[in-house]
Scaffold this motif. Structure first.
Motif, mmCIF file in Angstrom:
data_model
loop_
_atom_site.group_PDB
_atom_site.id
_atom_site.type_symbol
_atom_site.label_atom_id
_atom_site.label_comp_id
_atom_site.label_asym_id
_atom_site.label_seq_id
_atom_site.Cartn_x
_atom_site.Cartn_y
_atom_site.Cartn_z
ATOM 1 N N CYS A 110 40.664 26.569 36.070
ATOM 2 C CA CYS A 110 41.472 27.789 36.178
ATOM 3 C C CYS A 110 41.110 28.528 37.462
ATOM 4 O O CYS A 110 39.941 28.823 37.712
ATOM 5 C CB CYS A 110 41.256 28.690 34.974
ATOM 6 N N VAL A 111 42.135 28.813 38.268
ATOM 7 C CA VAL A 111 41.970 29.660 39.445
ATOM 8 C C VAL A 111 42.521 31.036 39.075
ATOM 9 O O VAL A 111 43.715 31.185 38.809
ATOM 10 C CB VAL A 111 42.726 29.090 40.664
ATOM 11 N N TRP A 112 41.637 32.019 39.061
ATOM 12 C CA TRP A 112 42.008 33.374 38.653
ATOM 13 C C TRP A 112 42.089 34.265 39.881
ATOM 14 O O TRP A 112 41.128 34.356 40.655
ATOM 15 C CB TRP A 112 40.969 33.904 37.663
ATOM 16 N N SER A 113 43.233 34.907 40.058
ATOM 17 C CA SER A 113 43.451 35.799 41.196
ATOM 18 C C SER A 113 43.861 37.176 40.711
ATOM 19 O O SER A 113 44.425 37.329 39.626
ATOM 20 C CB SER A 113 44.547 35.244 42.122
ATOM 21 N N GLY A 114 43.580 38.178 41.527
ATOM 22 C CA GLY A 114 43.973 39.538 41.171
ATOM 23 C C GLY A 114 43.870 40.481 42.340
ATOM 24 O O GLY A 114 42.972 40.368 43.170
ATOM 25 N N ARG A 115 44.806 41.400 42.415
ATOM 26 C CA ARG A 115 44.752 42.440 43.443
ATOM 27 C C ARG A 115 45.647 43.594 43.025
ATOM 28 O O ARG A 115 46.538 43.455 42.185
ATOM 29 C CB ARG A 115 45.179 41.901 44.807
ATOM 30 N N ASN A 116 45.402 44.738 43.633
ATOM 31 C CA ASN A 116 46.242 45.912 43.432
ATOM 32 C C ASN A 116 47.080 46.099 44.690
ATOM 33 O O ASN A 116 46.575 46.572 45.709
ATOM 34 C CB ASN A 116 45.373 47.148 43.171
ATOM 35 N N PRO A 117 48.365 45.727 44.665
ATOM 36 C CA PRO A 117 49.165 45.760 45.887
ATOM 37 C C PRO A 117 49.764 47.118 46.229
ATOM 38 O O PRO A 117 50.402 47.266 47.262
ATOM 39 C CB PRO A 117 50.278 44.750 45.570
ATOM 40 N N ASN A 118 49.554 48.132 45.367
ATOM 41 C CA ASN A 118 50.235 49.419 45.570
ATOM 42 C C ASN A 118 49.260 50.580 45.631
ATOM 43 O O ASN A 118 49.432 51.600 44.973
ATOM 44 C CB ASN A 118 51.233 49.665 44.422
ATOM 45 N N ILE A 119 48.229 50.469 46.464
ATOM 46 C CA ILE A 119 47.191 51.489 46.463
ATOM 47 C C ILE A 119 47.660 52.804 47.079
ATOM 48 O O ILE A 119 47.009 53.823 46.933
ATOM 49 C CB ILE A 119 45.941 50.995 47.223
ATOM 50 N N SER A 120 48.803 52.821 47.728
ATOM 51 C CA SER A 120 49.284 54.054 48.349
ATOM 52 C C SER A 120 50.040 54.940 47.376
ATOM 53 O O SER A 120 50.322 56.087 47.667
ATOM 54 C CB SER A 120 50.195 53.724 49.539
ATOM 55 N N VAL A 121 50.405 54.407 46.211
ATOM 56 C CA VAL A 121 51.167 55.185 45.230
ATOM 57 C C VAL A 121 50.345 55.292 43.952
ATOM 58 O O VAL A 121 50.386 54.433 43.091
ATOM 59 C CB VAL A 121 52.532 54.516 44.938
ATOM 60 N N PHE A 122 49.594 56.369 43.814
ATOM 61 C CA PHE A 122 48.631 56.508 42.728
ATOM 62 C C PHE A 122 49.290 56.511 41.364
ATOM 63 O O PHE A 122 48.759 55.988 40.397
ATOM 64 C CB PHE A 122 47.827 57.792 42.911
ATOM 65 N N SER A 123 50.497 57.068 41.265
ATOM 66 C CA SER A 123 51.145 57.203 39.970
ATOM 67 C C SER A 123 51.683 55.883 39.434
ATOM 68 O O SER A 123 52.039 55.783 38.271
ATOM 69 C CB SER A 123 52.306 58.207 40.066
ATOM 70 N N SER A 124 51.770 54.877 40.284
ATOM 71 C CA SER A 124 52.335 53.602 39.827
ATOM 72 C C SER A 124 51.407 52.437 40.151
ATOM 73 O O SER A 124 51.861 51.365 40.511
ATOM 74 C CB SER A 124 53.715 53.376 40.456
ATOM 75 N N LEU A 125 50.104 52.684 40.040
ATOM 76 C CA LEU A 125 49.156 51.621 40.347
ATOM 77 C C LEU A 125 49.261 50.507 39.315
ATOM 78 O O LEU A 125 49.245 50.738 38.115
ATOM 79 C CB LEU A 125 47.727 52.178 40.353
ATOM 80 N N LYS A 126 49.362 49.283 39.824
ATOM 81 C CA LYS A 126 49.405 48.125 38.961
ATOM 82 C C LYS A 126 48.530 47.033 39.547
ATOM 83 O O LYS A 126 48.526 46.815 40.753
ATOM 84 C CB LYS A 126 50.830 47.598 38.802
ATOM 85 N N ILE A 127 47.792 46.361 38.678
ATOM 86 C CA ILE A 127 47.028 45.189 39.090
ATOM 87 C C ILE A 127 47.820 43.943 38.700
ATOM 88 O O ILE A 127 48.289 43.817 37.570
ATOM 89 C CB ILE A 127 45.642 45.158 38.425
ATOM 90 N N LYS A 128 47.979 43.052 39.671
ATOM 91 C CA LYS A 128 48.674 41.799 39.410
ATOM 92 C C LYS A 128 47.643 40.687 39.235
ATOM 93 O O LYS A 128 46.900 40.369 40.157
ATOM 94 C CB LYS A 128 49.623 41.455 40.551
ATOM 95 N N PHE A 129 47.595 40.112 38.041
ATOM 96 C CA PHE A 129 46.684 39.011 37.752
ATOM 97 C C PHE A 129 47.470 37.698 37.692
ATOM 98 O O PHE A 129 48.600 37.649 37.189
ATOM 99 C CB PHE A 129 45.981 39.220 36.415
ATOM 100 N N THR A 130 46.853 36.635 38.190
ATOM 101 C CA THR A 130 47.444 35.301 38.115
ATOM 102 C C THR A 130 46.379 34.301 37.673
ATOM 103 O O THR A 130 45.265 34.304 38.203
ATOM 104 C CB THR A 130 48.008 34.859 39.478
ATOM 105 N N TRP A 131 46.727 33.490 36.700
ATOM 106 C CA TRP A 131 45.871 32.370 36.275
ATOM 107 C C TRP A 131 46.642 31.084 36.536
ATOM 108 O O TRP A 131 47.763 30.902 36.039
ATOM 109 C CB TRP A 131 45.546 32.467 34.784
ATOM 110 N N LYS A 132 46.061 30.194 37.314
ATOM 111 C CA LYS A 132 46.687 28.901 37.581
ATOM 112 C C LYS A 132 45.826 27.820 36.949
ATOM 113 O O LYS A 132 44.671 27.631 37.333
ATOM 114 C CB LYS A 132 46.841 28.660 39.081
#
Length: 297
Positions: free
Chosen positions: A32-54
């Motif tokens: 399993c390759v596990w990836s994750g990042r928060n691509p929207n750090i400039s908008v505090f009210s809509s912060l989302k972490i995108k996780f991917t498992w391959k």
């Protein structure tokens, strides 16, 4: 039939807007390759972490596993998001599971665990070829392969195969023989081919499909190739690289198109190029792969 669940717990990793791959881990036949990042750090009210498992579970596939089902739990050590459950059903190799989770901060320390249950494909019923090709009043000739006799009907075989149509014609001495030897082929392989249409059709599976394609091409049985292509398109769990080569090698355009459509990223293309089957592809198919990759950019 299913086996015991395979459970795994990851380490804890820091995640922010710059992270990507957090962990690569092999465990009991599953990589399993596990990836994750928060691509929207400039908008505090809509912060989302995108996780991917391959997931790469080719080792389990080779052991007869048909699919994996279960769940993933992902956790925030700082409680920036609640523990989240993701249901998982893996039917293809290197399949990705993607989940975006609302978070209350642009960074976090995260971990995950999974529990996946392997499901085994049923063992195909072995056909009784001796019984299938025993004497019958409907048969009018005998084919002899490795000393074994297959009682068949000339007209029926001629309808399905140009090879047999020619063999049984008056232009060949075999057409006048009561017993016709078929050389350079095993009894099992030859009977497998005939069983797809005679006396009633049986269907290919992943363990027989490549041999069936080989035999269908040699003995000019187009229906065997069509049956194999239908299986590969609708039921097979063979990896895309192998399936792509089969489609190219045995002239199955619908399957070829399906396999090419699965190549959507540069990473997919690089993985394909590393495979031992890539060098065996025709130049025509390699051009189609290149065009597909360009179109997807």
């Amino acid at each position: 039939m299913w086996g015991a669940a395979i459970d795994y717990k990851s380490g804890t990793y820091h995640i922010n807007g710059n992270t990507n791959v957090l962990e690569t881990k092999s465990h009991e036949g599953i990589e399993c390759v596990w990836s994750g990042r928060n691509p929207n750090i400039s908008v505090f009210s809509s912060l989302k972490i995108k996780f991917t498992w391959k997931f790469d579970w080719s080792k389990l596939k080779n052991q007869g596993v048909d699919e994996l089902t279960g769940h993933i739990y992902v956790y925030s050590r700082n409680s920036w998001f609640p523990a989240t459950k993701i249901d998982v059903k893996l039917t293809g190799n290197r399949q990705e599971i993607i989940k975006q989770i609302q978070c209350r901060n642009y960074y976090d320390d995260v971990s995950y665990e999974y529990s996946l249950t392997p499901h085994y494909a049923p063992t195909p019923r072995k056909l009784d070829y001796d019984k299938m090709f025993q004497p019958s009043e409907l048969n009018d000739t005998i084919l002899v392969v490795e000393g074994k006799k297959l009682h068949v009907n000339k007209t029926f075989l001629s309808y399905h195969s140009e090879y047999f149509r020619a063999l049984f014609s008056s232009n060949f001495k075999e057409g006048q023989m009561d017993e016709i030897p078929i050389g350079d082929v095993s009894y099992e392989d030859f009977a497998l081919l005939l069983s797809t249409f005679y006396p009633k059709p049986s269907y290919p599976n992943d363990s027989t499909v490549e041999k069936l394609l080989e035999m269908g091409r040699r003995f000019l049985v187009s229906s065997a190739i069509s049956s194999a292509e239908h299986h590969l398109i609708t039921n097979s769990t063979i990896e895309n690289e192998e399936m792509l080569w089969l489609a190219d090698e045995y002239g199955m355009p619908t399957l070829l198109e399906k396999c090419i459509r699965k190549i959507t990223t540069v990473e997919d293309a690089k993985q394909l190029k590393k495979s031992e089957k890539y060098g065996q592809l025709s130049d025509k198919t390699k051009v189609k792969l290149y065009e597909r990759l360009v179109d997807s950019m």
